[in-house]
Scaffold this motif. Sequence first.
Motif: not given
Length: 306
Positions: A51-54, A57-58, A126
């Motif tokens: 889930t790190f990206t969502a 980052v996002e 980001g």
Amino acid sequence: MAADFNRPGSLYGAVDLGARKQALEAQARREAAAHNPDAAAATVVEVTAATFTADVVERSMSVPVIVEATVPRAEQVQQFSQTLEKLAAEADGAWILARADVEANPELAQALRMRAVPTVYLAVQGQLMPLFEGPLSEPQLRQALTQVFEQLGVELAAPGGAEQPAEPPLDPDLAAADEAVEQGDLDAAQAAFERLLAREPGNPEAKIGLAGVGLVRRTQGLDPADVLGRAAEQSGDVGLQTQAADLEMLAGDVDAAFDRLIGVVRRSAGDDRDRARVHLIGLFDTLPGDDPAVSKARRNLASALF
């Protein structure tokens, strides 16, 4: 002293009702989120490798994210984690705390190139950057977070998450400022905005208006062709670069103004670097905080600083 607010390309919009309407709408969105239990709960999120990206980052495209990479079961970090949660609650949505258990997600520890537990990172627009390693005391942590957000020109809520109540749309000082703007009277407009700020520190309408007045005041008497021409030849003259950025803002070329000062930050150091950074943050105040140009510039400023 009178001033010409109506010259072509001026940032009259920085002090008019339209800009103030934008600021109020942004404030209303923040207040609605503050009263939404789901939004309040989201000030602290548990993240995994999946889930790190969502979640980091996002999410950082709309709000700064402080990432705590840690081992929650370790006793020596538990007080630090509780302090981070406390500060996230105080910020009241100004930033989000994302906690990653690197023992359960060893691939995250490897990806983040961790050397100590905990390690704290900042994600903005980001981009992820390391802040510090090891647990800090509450005063040290407050100071560290305050400094990094000040560097980026991000305002945090006061301790306890208290927010100033919004003034009615027809506030008398705003009405006085409107009248002064219509008459081209900089001094009267500034005085009216300052009265409102004295009553309600941080009022977005007054901040935008006062910043716009300051911009117009600073550019009075400047010859745009002369200043921009000399600025192109003298990239190391910070005073000249700030004047050129002001003129670009006044002409509505916001991205050019922001990029110019970020360039100065990248290639300078010491007092010159800080002077350019502070002037850039001052220009941010001429626009609503959720303006896309401001968001983009904050991301680029973060890259230049860190």
